[in-house]
Design a protein around this motif. Structure first.
Motif, mmCIF file in Angstrom:
data_model
loop_
_atom_site.group_PDB
_atom_site.id
_atom_site.type_symbol
_atom_site.label_atom_id
_atom_site.label_comp_id
_atom_site.label_asym_id
_atom_site.label_seq_id
_atom_site.Cartn_x
_atom_site.Cartn_y
_atom_site.Cartn_z
ATOM 1 N N CYS A 239 1.080 -1.261 -0.088
ATOM 2 C CA CYS A 239 -0.037 -0.233 0.228
ATOM 3 C C CYS A 239 0.700 1.333 0.027
ATOM 4 O O CYS A 239 1.594 1.424 0.857
ATOM 5 C CB CYS A 239 -0.775 -0.035 1.205
ATOM 6 S SG CYS A 239 -1.889 1.476 1.565
ATOM 7 N N LEU A 240 0.642 2.164 -0.923
ATOM 8 C CA LEU A 240 1.305 3.449 -1.151
ATOM 9 C C LEU A 240 0.609 4.280 0.036
ATOM 10 O O LEU A 240 -0.881 4.545 -0.302
ATOM 11 C CB LEU A 240 1.391 4.060 -2.381
ATOM 12 C CG LEU A 240 2.480 3.703 -3.342
ATOM 13 C CD1 LEU A 240 2.703 4.375 -4.525
ATOM 14 C CD2 LEU A 240 3.953 3.928 -2.360
ATOM 15 N N PHE B 180 -4.690 14.872 -4.650
ATOM 16 C CA PHE B 180 -4.905 13.448 -4.494
ATOM 17 C C PHE B 180 -4.984 12.499 -5.919
ATOM 18 O O PHE B 180 -4.617 11.412 -6.092
ATOM 19 C CB PHE B 180 -6.099 13.093 -3.539
ATOM 20 C CG PHE B 180 -5.697 13.002 -2.285
ATOM 21 C CD1 PHE B 180 -4.359 12.585 -1.638
ATOM 22 C CD2 PHE B 180 -6.589 13.453 -1.299
ATOM 23 C CE1 PHE B 180 -3.871 12.488 -0.240
ATOM 24 C CE2 PHE B 180 -6.224 13.569 0.381
ATOM 25 C CZ PHE B 180 -5.100 13.090 0.635
ATOM 26 N N ALA B 181 -5.673 13.172 -6.808
ATOM 27 C CA ALA B 181 -5.871 12.571 -8.001
ATOM 28 C C ALA B 181 -4.510 12.558 -8.805
ATOM 29 O O ALA B 181 -4.253 11.596 -9.440
ATOM 30 C CB ALA B 181 -6.897 13.488 -9.060
ATOM 31 N N ALA C 192 0.885 6.925 -8.578
ATOM 32 C CA ALA C 192 1.023 5.493 -8.206
ATOM 33 C C ALA C 192 0.609 4.490 -9.534
ATOM 34 O O ALA C 192 1.648 3.714 -9.574
ATOM 35 C CB ALA C 192 -0.124 5.131 -7.184
ATOM 36 N N GLU C 193 -0.070 4.966 -10.377
ATOM 37 C CA GLU C 193 -0.274 4.144 -11.343
ATOM 38 C C GLU C 193 0.841 4.124 -12.207
ATOM 39 O O GLU C 193 1.413 2.850 -12.674
ATOM 40 C CB GLU C 193 -1.493 4.831 -12.463
ATOM 41 C CG GLU C 193 -2.702 4.218 -12.170
ATOM 42 C CD GLU C 193 -3.777 4.363 -13.399
ATOM 43 O OE1 GLU C 193 -4.543 3.852 -13.898
ATOM 44 O OE2 GLU C 193 -3.831 5.933 -13.271
ATOM 45 N N LYS D 85 2.124 0.117 -16.116
ATOM 46 C CA LYS D 85 1.778 1.564 -15.971
ATOM 47 C C LYS D 85 -0.018 1.514 -16.168
ATOM 48 O O LYS D 85 -0.580 2.640 -16.343
ATOM 49 C CB LYS D 85 2.353 2.637 -16.888
ATOM 50 C CG LYS D 85 3.804 2.637 -16.839
ATOM 51 C CD LYS D 85 4.594 3.702 -17.336
ATOM 52 C CE LYS D 85 6.064 3.818 -17.446
ATOM 53 N NZ LYS D 85 6.441 3.863 -16.174
ATOM 54 N N THR D 86 -0.513 0.552 -15.753
ATOM 55 C CA THR D 86 -1.933 0.688 -15.622
ATOM 56 C C THR D 86 -2.465 0.407 -14.307
ATOM 57 O O THR D 86 -1.629 0.232 -13.194
ATOM 58 C CB THR D 86 -2.572 -0.520 -16.624
ATOM 59 O OG1 THR D 86 -2.452 -1.705 -15.931
ATOM 60 C CG2 THR D 86 -1.935 -0.635 -17.740
ATOM 61 N N ASP D 87 -3.767 0.091 -13.898
ATOM 62 C CA ASP D 87 -4.262 0.134 -12.598
ATOM 63 C C ASP D 87 -4.773 -1.277 -12.250
ATOM 64 O O ASP D 87 -5.540 -1.738 -11.475
ATOM 65 C CB ASP D 87 -5.592 1.131 -12.226
ATOM 66 C CG ASP D 87 -6.611 0.945 -12.933
ATOM 67 O OD1 ASP D 87 -6.732 0.061 -13.958
ATOM 68 O OD2 ASP D 87 -7.718 1.464 -12.674
#
Length: 202
Positions: free
Chosen positions: A91-92, A114-115, A121-122, A129-131
């Motif tokens: 968890c970041l 936060f966005a 993070a992605e 580089k996806t979620d």
């Protein structure tokens, strides 16, 4: 302006003639690691926060943490080689001190920040580089602090394995092959279709 004193941390009320200095603002990023059998703590924490604080999801958890983890493993076709106490989820946590949050104009500015953290993070921990390996992202606003938590599987398409020799030590375990300079040899792997879940290699 908020200040701090050179007295002990429990000393709450500095006198006028004491040396004081303004506190700087700073953001924080930390990494939390979770092992198998410990994922229920995430569900309990989110349930508690939803009862007591404001929780906004950038990516909502689908079912329990364990079921979301299993689904992500299946969809990514990720391989796990259990060894000791594997870290299976990380968890970041994005946060900051009060001075940092006070520097924003309004709640919308914080939401935009936060966005950007989630996009970071992605890019940093997202599989290719996806979620796809991110199972949940939640902004939790408490009375005295606020954080963005991004839970993800440490899945990587590249990793290294030891190159073993035919020789064994006294206990019968195979020894790692070494090069002409007596350095241990490793084999490089790159498997996008069968990535490995490995916190160490990640």
């Amino acid at each position: 302006m908020k200040t701090y004193t050179d007295k002990s941390t429990w000393y709450a009320y500095p006198e006028e003639n004491e040396r004081t200095a303004p506190r700087g603002k700073h953001a924080t990023i930390s990494v939390i690691k979770h092992r198998m059998g410990k994922l229920t703590a995430i569900d309990e924490y989110l349930d508690d926060c939803e009862q007591r604080f404001k929780v906004e999801y950038l990516k909502r958890l689908n079912g329990s943490s364990l079921s979301a983890w299993k689904n992500a493993m299946k969809e990514l076709n990720a391989q796990l080689f259990p060894r000791g106490k594997n870290t299976i989820l990380e968890c970041l946590q994005f946060g900051g001190n009060r001075e940092f949050w006070d520097s924003f104009e309004d709640e919308q500015s914080i939401r935009c920040y936060f966005a950007e953290c989630y996009a970071y993070a992605e890019n940093k921990v997202g599989f290719l580089k996806t979620d796809e390996n991110i199972i949940c992202a939640a902004i939790i606003t408490e009375k005295v602090r606020r954080n963005l938590f991004v839970w993800y599987l440490p899945v990587t398409e590249t990793w290294h394995t030891k190159v073993m020799s035919n020789e064994r030590n006294e206990s019968g375990t195979l020894l790692q092959l070494r090069d002409e300079f007596d350095e241990p040899l490793y084999r490089y792997h790159c498997e996008i279709d069968e990535p490995r879940l490995s916190s160490t290699e990640f």
